[in-house]
Design an enzyme around this catalytic site. Structure first.
Site, PDB file in Angstrom:
ATOM      1  N   HIS A   1       7.102  19.998   7.374  1.00 39.70           N
ATOM      2  CA  HIS A   1       6.673  20.228   5.987  1.00 39.70           C
ATOM      3  C   HIS A   1       5.489  19.321   5.642  1.00 39.70           C
ATOM      4  O   HIS A   1       4.533  19.751   4.981  1.00 39.70           O
ATOM      5  CB  HIS A   1       7.809  19.905   5.008  1.00 39.70           C
ATOM      6  CG  HIS A   1       9.029  20.777   5.114  1.00 39.70           C
ATOM      7  ND1 HIS A   1      10.231  20.299   5.545  1.00 39.70           N
ATOM      8  CD2 HIS A   1       9.221  22.079   4.811  1.00 39.70           C
ATOM      9  CE1 HIS A   1      11.135  21.274   5.498  1.00 39.70           C
ATOM     10  NE2 HIS A   1      10.546  22.366   5.067  1.00 39.70           N
TER      11      HIS A   1
ATOM     12  N   HIS B   1      10.836  17.444   6.346  1.00 43.24           N
ATOM     13  CA  HIS B   1      10.646  16.767   7.629  1.00 43.24           C
ATOM     14  C   HIS B   1       9.149  16.767   7.935  1.00 43.24           C
ATOM     15  O   HIS B   1       8.334  17.270   7.135  1.00 43.24           O
ATOM     16  CB  HIS B   1      11.464  17.456   8.728  1.00 43.24           C
ATOM     17  CG  HIS B   1      11.274  18.948   8.795  1.00 43.24           C
ATOM     18  ND1 HIS B   1      10.072  19.537   9.127  1.00 43.24           N
ATOM     19  CD2 HIS B   1      12.133  19.965   8.542  1.00 43.24           C
ATOM     20  CE1 HIS B   1      10.207  20.846   9.110  1.00 43.24           C
ATOM     21  NE2 HIS B   1      11.443  21.139   8.744  1.00 43.24           N
TER      22      HIS B   1
ATOM     23  N   MET C   1      11.122  21.600  14.495  1.00 44.20           N
ATOM     24  CA  MET C   1      11.747  20.912  13.366  1.00 44.20           C
ATOM     25  C   MET C   1      12.251  21.935  12.364  1.00 44.20           C
ATOM     26  O   MET C   1      11.593  22.942  12.096  1.00 44.20           O
ATOM     27  CB  MET C   1      10.739  19.994  12.688  1.00 44.20           C
ATOM     28  CG  MET C   1      10.372  18.817  13.536  1.00 44.20           C
ATOM     29  SD  MET C   1       9.211  17.771  12.645  1.00 44.20           S
ATOM     30  CE  MET C   1       8.855  16.588  13.927  1.00 44.20           C
ATOM     31  N   SER C   2      13.434  21.668  11.804  1.00 44.59           N
ATOM     32  CA  SER C   2      14.019  22.551  10.799  1.00 44.59           C
ATOM     33  C   SER C   2      14.986  21.740   9.960  1.00 44.59           C
ATOM     34  O   SER C   2      15.687  20.861  10.488  1.00 44.59           O
ATOM     35  CB  SER C   2      14.770  23.697  11.485  1.00 44.59           C
ATOM     36  OG  SER C   2      15.602  24.356  10.547  1.00 44.59           O
ATOM     37  N   SER C   3      15.042  22.046   8.686  1.00 42.99           N
ATOM     38  CA  SER C   3      16.027  21.387   7.819  1.00 42.99           C
ATOM     39  C   SER C   3      17.428  21.636   8.347  1.00 42.99           C
ATOM     40  O   SER C   3      18.332  20.812   8.169  1.00 42.99           O
ATOM     41  CB  SER C   3      15.905  21.919   6.391  1.00 42.99           C
ATOM     42  OG  SER C   3      14.566  21.798   5.938  1.00 42.99           O
TER      43      SER C   3
HETATM   44  P1  AMP Z   1      11.457  25.839   4.344  1.00 42.20           P
HETATM   45  O1  AMP Z   1      11.673  24.592   3.568  1.00 42.20           O
HETATM   46  O2  AMP Z   1      12.310  25.946   5.565  1.00 42.20           O
HETATM   47  O3  AMP Z   1      11.498  27.067   3.477  1.00 42.20           O
HETATM   48  O4  AMP Z   1       9.980  25.759   4.911  1.00 42.20           O
HETATM   49  C1  AMP Z   1       8.889  25.550   4.045  1.00 42.20           C
HETATM   50  C2  AMP Z   1       7.614  25.729   4.817  1.00 42.20           C
HETATM   51  O5  AMP Z   1       7.569  24.801   5.896  1.00 42.20           O
HETATM   52  C3  AMP Z   1       7.461  27.124   5.436  1.00 42.20           C
HETATM   53  O6  AMP Z   1       6.116  27.537   5.339  1.00 42.20           O
HETATM   54  C4  AMP Z   1       7.849  26.880   6.873  1.00 42.20           C
HETATM   55  O7  AMP Z   1       7.257  27.793   7.774  1.00 42.20           O
HETATM   56  C5  AMP Z   1       7.290  25.492   7.087  1.00 42.20           C
HETATM   57  N1  AMP Z   1       7.958  24.843   8.213  1.00 42.20           N
HETATM   58  C6  AMP Z   1       9.289  24.640   8.386  1.00 42.20           C
HETATM   59  N2  AMP Z   1       9.517  24.050   9.582  1.00 42.20           N
HETATM   60  C7  AMP Z   1       8.310  23.887  10.176  1.00 42.20           C
HETATM   61  C8  AMP Z   1       7.874  23.347  11.423  1.00 42.20           C
HETATM   62  N3  AMP Z   1       8.738  22.854  12.320  1.00 42.20           N
HETATM   63  N4  AMP Z   1       6.556  23.343  11.689  1.00 42.20           N
HETATM   64  C9  AMP Z   1       5.665  23.853  10.797  1.00 42.20           C
HETATM   65  N5  AMP Z   1       6.005  24.373   9.608  1.00 42.20           N
HETATM   66  C10 AMP Z   1       7.313  24.391   9.299  1.00 42.20           C
END
Ligand code: AMP
Length: 279
Positions: free
Chosen positions: A37, A34, A183-185
């Protein structure tokens, strides 16, 4: 953009970039990308001429009852987004990224305690291990992580310091949707009603932070302001809410703007969400 599936493929691409005098930036992710990322990608590209995004749903950081099997994996869309953002290599290893008889773990034992560490046993051991593997595989000069995962960032900073890993860690601010939700997957899992409930999380953090900005220094009072907002939303089940020191992640002795951070984890339906806000 190159798609590398194995460490030797990644290494060959990275070594060629290094030979051309380029610094290497790494953005580790689990995919389902998203704009949060992609903001990390932008930061990596501003600091390194060659950017690698890893996409690997890391089994070792999921608990047995967590969502590893159903974690969203829209891989082709992720690659399209990376290519459009100027990424040089997507590194997407298979399950054999770990040897079948892998027996070495990285365990941080201070900042990984409490908060998420208390509720997700083994999670940060899995995170620290995979991040060190990725840093070594990519031989990254800089690596970018999001502040949204506050405790993960603290664990990685310790890991890099304590094990003398030759990389500079950069942090990116939390990217939010226009309604304030971080934002979050995992936001994909939310029904409209659950998403409405989830919005109370950033609202509660903001209410507590504005109390501190207005001069309140008592952690109990600042926390109570956030807790009252969260408790008023029946669609949320709070896992933890704490006011912690930004560096140590230990409980903050005072609600000091610039030092203390509110950190929260809550369930909306079956979906676990985390967020944090510096006072
Ligand atoms: P993930 O795919 O959830 O493991 O996240 C991968 C990277 O993206 C990690 O460093 C997370 O902290 C970062 N990340 C995920 N969501 C956000 C967000 N809303 N804002 C900033 N960084 C994010």
């Amino acid at each position: 953009m190159l798609l590398a599936r194995t460490v030797p493929e990644l290494r060959a691409a990275v070594e060629a970039a290094r030979a051309a005098g380029k610094a290497v930036g790494l953005v580790p992710t689990m995919g389902c990308l998203h704009e949060g990322h992609l903001s990390l990608v932008d930061l990596a590209r501003s600091r390194a001429a060659f950017t690698v995004v890893s996409i690997f749903v890391n089994p070792t950081q999921f608990g047995p009852k967590e969502d590893f099997a159903r974690y969203p994996r829209p891989f082709e869309e992720d690659c399209r987004l990376c290519a459009a953002r100027g990424v040089d290599v997507v590194f997407a290893p298979g399950a054999d990224f770990y040897a079948a008889d892998a027996s070495t773990w990285v365990e941080e034992t201070a900042v990984s305690q409490g908060l998420c560490g208390e509720h997700r046993p083994g999670h940060f051991r899995g995170v620290a291990t995979v991040v060190l593997k990725l840093l070594n595989a990519a031989r990254a000069d800089v690596a970018v992580f999001g502040r949204k995962d506050l405790q993960q960032l603290a664990v990685i900073r310790r890991l890099v310091r304590d094990l003398d890993v030759p990389v500079e860690i950069l942090e990116a601010p939390t990217a939010r949707d226009s309604d304030g939700l971080a934002m979050s997957s995992r936001n994909r899992y939310l029904s409209p009603a659950e998403r409405a409930a989830a919005l109370v999380i950033p609202a509660a953090l903001a209410a507590a932070a504005s109390l501190a900005r207005a001069g309140e220094r008592d952690p109990a009072k600042v926390l109570a302001a956030a807790r009252a907002r969260l408790a008023a939303e029946p669609g949320l089940r709070l896992q933890y809410l704490e006011l912690v020191d930004a560096d140590t992640l230990r409980p903050a002795p005072a609600a000091e703007p610039g030092r203390a951070v509110l950190a929260v984890a809550a369930f909306a339906g079956a979906t676990r969400l985390i967020d944090n806000l510096a006072l």
